[in-house]
Design a protein around this motif. Structure first.
Motif, PDB file in Angstrom:
ATOM      1  N   ARG A  22     -10.078  63.917 -28.590  1.00  0.00           N
ATOM      2  CA  ARG A  22     -10.569  64.798 -29.876  1.00  0.00           C
ATOM      3  C   ARG A  22      -9.612  65.570 -30.297  1.00  0.00           C
ATOM      4  NH1 ARG A  22     -16.160  68.081 -30.150  1.00  0.00           N
ATOM      5  NH2 ARG A  22     -17.072  65.947 -29.960  1.00  0.00           N
TER       6      ARG A  22
ATOM      7  N   TRP B  71     -11.926  76.428 -24.022  1.00  0.00           N
ATOM      8  CA  TRP B  71     -13.199  76.313 -24.626  1.00  0.00           C
ATOM      9  C   TRP B  71     -14.236  77.615 -24.397  1.00  0.00           C
ATOM     10  CZ3 TRP B  71     -17.773  75.534 -22.211  1.00  0.00           C
ATOM     11  CH2 TRP B  71     -19.004  75.495 -22.873  1.00  0.00           C
TER      12      TRP B  71
ATOM     13  N   ARG C 176     -15.880  80.012 -27.093  1.00  0.00           N
ATOM     14  CA  ARG C 176     -17.535  79.839 -27.184  1.00  0.00           C
ATOM     15  C   ARG C 176     -17.921  81.282 -27.130  1.00  0.00           C
ATOM     16  NH1 ARG C 176     -21.665  75.857 -28.042  1.00  0.00           N
ATOM     17  NH2 ARG C 176     -23.692  76.922 -27.234  1.00  0.00           N
TER      18      ARG C 176
ATOM     19  N   ALA D  19     -16.954  71.942 -38.030  1.00  0.00           N
ATOM     20  CA  ALA D  19     -18.145  71.765 -37.508  1.00  0.00           C
ATOM     21  C   ALA D  19     -19.740  72.040 -38.507  1.00  0.00           C
ATOM     22  CB  ALA D  19     -18.447  72.703 -36.215  1.00  0.00           C
ATOM     23  N   GLY D  20     -19.405  72.864 -39.356  1.00  0.00           N
ATOM     24  CA  GLY D  20     -20.592  73.614 -40.018  1.00  0.00           C
ATOM     25  C   GLY D  20     -20.422  72.970 -41.448  1.00  0.00           C
TER      26      GLY D  20
ATOM     27  N   THR E 162     -21.781  68.728 -42.142  1.00  0.00           N
ATOM     28  CA  THR E 162     -23.108  68.431 -41.298  1.00  0.00           C
ATOM     29  C   THR E 162     -24.340  68.833 -42.025  1.00  0.00           C
ATOM     30  OG1 THR E 162     -22.276  70.461 -39.956  1.00  0.00           O
ATOM     31  CG2 THR E 162     -22.446  68.625 -38.780  1.00  0.00           C
TER      32      THR E 162
ATOM     33  N   VAL F 292     -26.862  63.297 -38.215  1.00  0.00           N
ATOM     34  CA  VAL F 292     -25.861  63.412 -38.967  1.00  0.00           C
ATOM     35  C   VAL F 292     -24.319  63.271 -38.261  1.00  0.00           C
ATOM     36  CG1 VAL F 292     -26.539  64.907 -40.782  1.00  0.00           C
ATOM     37  CG2 VAL F 292     -25.559  66.120 -38.984  1.00  0.00           C
TER      38      VAL F 292
ATOM     39  N   ASN G 155     -21.518  59.734 -30.145  1.00  0.00           N
ATOM     40  CA  ASN G 155     -20.744  60.709 -29.796  1.00  0.00           C
ATOM     41  C   ASN G 155     -20.103  60.260 -28.262  1.00  0.00           C
ATOM     42  OD1 ASN G 155     -19.288  63.350 -29.282  1.00  0.00           O
ATOM     43  ND2 ASN G 155     -20.925  64.354 -29.869  1.00  0.00           N
TER      44      ASN G 155
ATOM     45  N   ARG H 103     -17.957  61.102 -24.428  1.00  0.00           N
ATOM     46  CA  ARG H 103     -17.283  62.041 -23.391  1.00  0.00           C
ATOM     47  C   ARG H 103     -16.560  61.241 -22.451  1.00  0.00           C
ATOM     48  NH1 ARG H 103     -18.722  65.650 -26.601  1.00  0.00           N
ATOM     49  NH2 ARG H 103     -20.011  67.412 -26.138  1.00  0.00           N
TER      50      ARG H 103
ATOM     51  N   PRO I  80     -30.035  65.851 -32.292  1.00  0.00           N
ATOM     52  CA  PRO I  80     -29.356  66.000 -33.478  1.00  0.00           C
ATOM     53  C   PRO I  80     -28.250  66.999 -33.202  1.00  0.00           C
ATOM     54  CG  PRO I  80     -31.510  66.966 -34.024  1.00  0.00           C
ATOM     55  CD  PRO I  80     -31.386  66.263 -32.467  1.00  0.00           C
ATOM     56  N   PHE I  81     -28.585  68.283 -32.429  1.00  0.00           N
ATOM     57  CA  PHE I  81     -27.618  69.249 -32.175  1.00  0.00           C
ATOM     58  C   PHE I  81     -26.910  69.488 -31.038  1.00  0.00           C
ATOM     59  CE2 PHE I  81     -30.598  70.564 -35.818  1.00  0.00           C
ATOM     60  CZ  PHE I  81     -29.876  71.002 -36.545  1.00  0.00           C
ATOM     61  N   ASN I  82     -26.836  68.073 -30.232  1.00  0.00           N
ATOM     62  CA  ASN I  82     -26.423  68.080 -28.978  1.00  0.00           C
ATOM     63  C   ASN I  82     -27.121  68.893 -27.984  1.00  0.00           C
ATOM     64  OD1 ASN I  82     -24.375  66.425 -28.266  1.00  0.00           O
ATOM     65  ND2 ASN I  82     -22.873  68.096 -27.563  1.00  0.00           N
TER      66      ASN I  82
ATOM     67  N   ARG J 113     -22.377  72.964 -24.724  1.00  0.00           N
ATOM     68  CA  ARG J 113     -21.910  72.837 -25.731  1.00  0.00           C
ATOM     69  C   ARG J 113     -22.828  72.529 -26.886  1.00  0.00           C
ATOM     70  NH1 ARG J 113     -15.522  71.159 -25.015  1.00  0.00           N
ATOM     71  NH2 ARG J 113     -15.556  72.065 -27.290  1.00  0.00           N
TER      72      ARG J 113
ATOM     73  N   CYS K  86     -24.866  72.945 -30.418  1.00  0.00           N
ATOM     74  CA  CYS K  86     -24.462  73.381 -31.570  1.00  0.00           C
ATOM     75  C   CYS K  86     -24.719  74.937 -31.480  1.00  0.00           C
ATOM     76  CB  CYS K  86     -25.205  72.685 -32.755  1.00  0.00           C
ATOM     77  SG  CYS K  86     -24.628  73.257 -34.383  1.00  0.00           S
TER      78      CYS K  86
ATOM     79  N   GLY L 229     -24.343  76.478 -34.674  1.00  0.00           N
ATOM     80  CA  GLY L 229     -24.986  76.581 -35.906  1.00  0.00           C
ATOM     81  C   GLY L 229     -26.189  76.024 -36.279  1.00  0.00           C
TER      82      GLY L 229
ATOM     83  N   ALA M 176     -27.879  76.385 -39.815  1.00  0.00           N
ATOM     84  CA  ALA M 176     -27.644  75.159 -40.624  1.00  0.00           C
ATOM     85  C   ALA M 176     -29.082  74.868 -41.297  1.00  0.00           C
ATOM     86  CB  ALA M 176     -27.166  73.873 -39.752  1.00  0.00           C
TER      87      ALA M 176
HETATM   88  C1  HEM Z   1     -27.392  69.734 -39.699  1.00  0.00           C
HETATM   89  C2  HEM Z   1     -26.384  70.519 -39.367  1.00  0.00           C
HETATM   90  C3  HEM Z   1     -25.712  70.555 -37.992  1.00  0.00           C
HETATM   91  C4  HEM Z   1     -25.698  69.318 -37.060  1.00  0.00           C
HETATM   92  C5  HEM Z   1     -26.502  68.160 -37.037  1.00  0.00           C
HETATM   93  C6  HEM Z   1     -24.755  69.805 -35.957  1.00  0.00           C
HETATM   94  C7  HEM Z   1     -24.530  69.033 -34.960  1.00  0.00           C
HETATM   95  C8  HEM Z   1     -23.538  69.421 -34.066  1.00  0.00           C
HETATM   96  C9  HEM Z   1     -23.376  68.771 -33.021  1.00  0.00           C
HETATM   97  C10 HEM Z   1     -24.033  67.361 -32.356  1.00  0.00           C
HETATM   98  C11 HEM Z   1     -22.270  69.392 -32.216  1.00  0.00           C
HETATM   99  C12 HEM Z   1     -21.807  68.923 -30.903  1.00  0.00           C
HETATM  100  C13 HEM Z   1     -20.295  68.197 -31.113  1.00  0.00           C
HETATM  101  C14 HEM Z   1     -19.705  67.874 -29.633  1.00  0.00           C
HETATM  102  O1  HEM Z   1     -19.898  68.543 -28.616  1.00  0.00           O
HETATM  103  O2  HEM Z   1     -19.486  66.592 -29.522  1.00  0.00           O
HETATM  104  C15 HEM Z   1     -22.166  70.507 -32.865  1.00  0.00           C
HETATM  105  C16 HEM Z   1     -21.473  71.584 -32.230  1.00  0.00           C
HETATM  106  C17 HEM Z   1     -20.804  72.693 -32.985  1.00  0.00           C
HETATM  107  N1  HEM Z   1     -21.511  73.158 -34.303  1.00  0.00           N
HETATM  108 FE1  HEM Z   1     -22.888  72.160 -35.295  1.00  0.00          FE
HETATM  109  N2  HEM Z   1     -24.207  71.107 -36.238  1.00  0.00           N
HETATM  110  C18 HEM Z   1     -24.809  71.498 -37.733  1.00  0.00           C
HETATM  111  C19 HEM Z   1     -24.314  72.493 -38.205  1.00  0.00           C
HETATM  112  C20 HEM Z   1     -23.638  73.499 -37.870  1.00  0.00           C
HETATM  113  C21 HEM Z   1     -23.163  74.687 -38.763  1.00  0.00           C
HETATM  114  C22 HEM Z   1     -23.701  74.951 -40.016  1.00  0.00           C
HETATM  115  C23 HEM Z   1     -22.211  75.349 -37.928  1.00  0.00           C
HETATM  116  C24 HEM Z   1     -21.595  76.734 -38.169  1.00  0.00           C
HETATM  117  C25 HEM Z   1     -21.621  77.347 -39.046  1.00  0.00           C
HETATM  118  C26 HEM Z   1     -21.842  74.580 -36.647  1.00  0.00           C
HETATM  119  C27 HEM Z   1     -21.174  75.181 -35.571  1.00  0.00           C
HETATM  120  C28 HEM Z   1     -20.959  74.194 -34.792  1.00  0.00           C
HETATM  121  C29 HEM Z   1     -19.868  74.485 -33.632  1.00  0.00           C
HETATM  122  C30 HEM Z   1     -18.916  75.761 -33.513  1.00  0.00           C
HETATM  123  C31 HEM Z   1     -19.985  73.744 -32.654  1.00  0.00           C
HETATM  124  C32 HEM Z   1     -18.991  73.613 -31.510  1.00  0.00           C
HETATM  125  C33 HEM Z   1     -19.817  74.027 -30.066  1.00  0.00           C
HETATM  126  C34 HEM Z   1     -19.040  73.857 -28.912  1.00  0.00           C
HETATM  127  O3  HEM Z   1     -18.476  73.012 -28.727  1.00  0.00           O
HETATM  128  O4  HEM Z   1     -19.058  74.753 -28.019  1.00  0.00           O
HETATM  129  N3  HEM Z   1     -22.633  73.334 -36.588  1.00  0.00           N
HETATM  130  N4  HEM Z   1     -22.828  70.739 -33.890  1.00  0.00           N
END
Ligand code: HEM
Length: 510
Positions: free
Chosen positions: A124, A144, A148, A316-317, A320, A378, A382, A384, A449-451, A455, A457, A459, A463
């Protein structure tokens, strides 16, 4: 007496054979250690191996994926492979890299949580580095953890509950929706909405891309940034697909787009750092609106670091949340019964702008979002990379119920699209958009959906608040919705998963 040339040959031969012997012994020792590790963990041979015609590189699978991608069936193809193999985990090769592909919740939990430290993000950083530098989304390890730690406090309840921040952009969203029954692509508007709200939240200044639809000042700095960010993101997607070959990519248009993004963000960073140097940041000025960058500038004055983190969170945000909205509206527009139930629920607000608490209590809307993220996650797949020898709890032995050895350097891919369609978890009608199933479902790692794990998500709440706010306001503003797309939902996999034909609808004012 040996000649000088012969002595050199002999010396070279001695060095060469010692080196080979060293490699050989090393390999024998490593294999023996690996056998012991596998025995200790009860590992069995894989239940299923994908029948590759090119077992060295897996080139045939790559070509098949290109073909499926062109036909917008990449995810469907991935799902069918599990059905064809009659297994939830199988081994394969991706450009020569050993791969394990799984839809076992226990395996995913192991990768993302229980054995978190055995895995990295893999490629990545290489793919996203030119745009993102080094930040929370594309780094591993200590770097990381530090990101975080710095970013997490910016997602407290107070920040995600700032409803007024969304309302400022709703007005422009409504202005862009025709009221004469003509067709509009909501997907395009949702993508503009989320970049506008995200830039305001992050930089304290909105890209205002929705306003530009009517004003037409496409040459403004904000408009250039919004376009450049899209191009730079696309470049990162191409780099991801190219794998190690991405090091050779040098696309002028993308490079220019990345330069524009950096320059645009640097302006806000410079201001924030200047502000930081001249104010006591511990004391918040009363009435001042919350800005992510200003909070971040309290923890570091390193400009490069600030820019990188801002772009990481924006990436990231932004797409999505826009993808969630456009996928959900694609389904709702075809289902007057669901629209009617949502209208009834939102009707309880008597036309008042909802508070954060009221939004959280809209149960049916929550089910609709859950269902959209189930059927069209969305982030649909994914992966690793194993950075040391490790083990997954399932996928070994004739029935896949035994542990599976994961050699260092193996890519573990998990396909949420297919896991969210497992009938043993979600029922026989997995292909149907049925929000009511969420009345009783309490999923764990089979719905992701948000992992999950360290790690997860950051947000998620932001969201869901944004998506439920936009949906509620549209329900209040319009009496009915009609789909103007006779076809089924089709996948468009870029950075996120959205409908390939947009979200074409007509809305009738209330
Ligand atoms: C429907 C909306 C969203 C979905 C489905 C979603 C999903 C995800 C997923 C699956 C990951 C993990 C990615 C990985 O590690 O491979 C992730 C990480 C992250 N998301 Fe979201 N996300 C959404 C919205 C948002 C929003 C709105 C924000 C910020 C404003 C955000 C901020 C982040 C951040 C900062 C990470 C990295 C976390 C880390 O690695 O420690 N996300 N998100």
């Amino acid at each position: 007496m040996l000649s000088r040339g012969t002595s050199i040959h002999l010396a070279l031969w001695a060095v060469g054979s010692s080196f080979l012997a060293f490699l050989f012994i090393n390999r024998v020792l490593l294999n023996s250690a690996r056998r012991k590790f596998q025995d200790k963990n009860g590992c069995k041979p894989p239940q299923a191996r994908f029948p590759l015609r090119d077992p060295i590189l897996g080139f045939d699978l790559m070509l098949e994926n290109f073909r499926l991608g062109r036909n917008k069936e990449l995810l469907l193809g991935a799902q069918r492979r599990f059905e064809m193999m009659a297994a939830n985990t199988y081994t394969s090769k991706l450009l020569g890299m050993p791969t394990i592909v799984t839809i076992e919740p226990e395996n995913i939990k192991t990768v993302l949580s229980l054995r978190f430290k055995d895995f990295s993000l893999g490629n990545r950083d290489r793919a996203f580095g030119p745009l993102l530098g080094k930040g929370i989304f594309n780094t591993d390890g200590e770097r990381w953890a530090h990101s975080r730690h710095m970013i997490r406090p910016n997602f407290t309840r107070d920040q995600v509950a700032d409803i007024q921040a969304f309302e400022r952009h709703i007005e422009w969203l409504f202005k862009a929706i025709p009221r004469d029954g003509s067709t509009v692509d909501l997907q395009e508007l949702f993508f503009r909405f989320t970049i506008d709200s995200a830039t305001e939240f992050l930089f304290g200044h909105s890209a205002n891309s929705l306003r530009m639809i009517n004003k037409g000042d496409a040459d403004s700095e904000d408009a250039c940034f919004a376009t450049a960010f899209g191009i730079a993101q696309h470049d990162a997607v191409i780099r991801t697909r190219l794998g190690f070959l991405s090091s050779f990519r040098n696309d002028r248009k993308s490079n220019e787009a990345i330069r524009i993004c950096h320059e645009y963000v640097d302006k806000f960073v410079d201001n924030a750092v200047r502000y930081r140097e001249s104010h006591d940041l511990e004391k918040d000025a009363p009435g001042e609106k919350y800005v992510f960058l200003h909070e971040l500038a309290k923890s570091t004055g390193n400009k490069r670091r600030l820019r990188d983190e801002l772009l990481n969170v924006l990436l990231a945000g932004r797409d999505t949340t826009a993808s969630l909205l456009s996928n959900m509206f694609f389904e709702i527009a075809k289902r007057p019964d669901i629209w009617a139930k949502l209208k009834a629920e939102v009707g309880e607000l008597n036309g008042q702008i909802p508070t954060y608490e009221q939004l959280r209590n809209l149960k049916y809307l929550k089910w609709c979002m859950n269902e959209s993220l189930r059927i069209h996650p969305v982030v649909p797949a994914n992966s690793r990379l194993a950075i040391r020898d490790t083990v997954l709890p399932l996928g070994g032995g004739p029935d896949g119920k035994d542990p599976l050895f994961v050699r260092k350097g193996t890519l573990v891919a998990y396909i949420l699209w297919a896991m969210h369609r497992r009938k043993d978890y979600f029922g026989e009608d997995v292909e149907v958009f049925r929000p009511e199933r969420w009345e009783t479902l309490r999923p764990s790692w089979e719905y992701l959906p948000f992992n999950g794990g360290p790690r997860i998500c950051l947000g998620q709440q932001y969201a869901l608040t944004e998506a439920s706010y936009v949906t509620t306001r549209i329900l209040q503003e319009f009496a009915s919705i009609e789909s103007r797309d006779p076809g089924p939902w089709q996948e468009a996999v870029t950075l996120t998963l959205a409908s390939a034909n947009g979200t074409k609808v007509a809305l009738t004012p209330a």
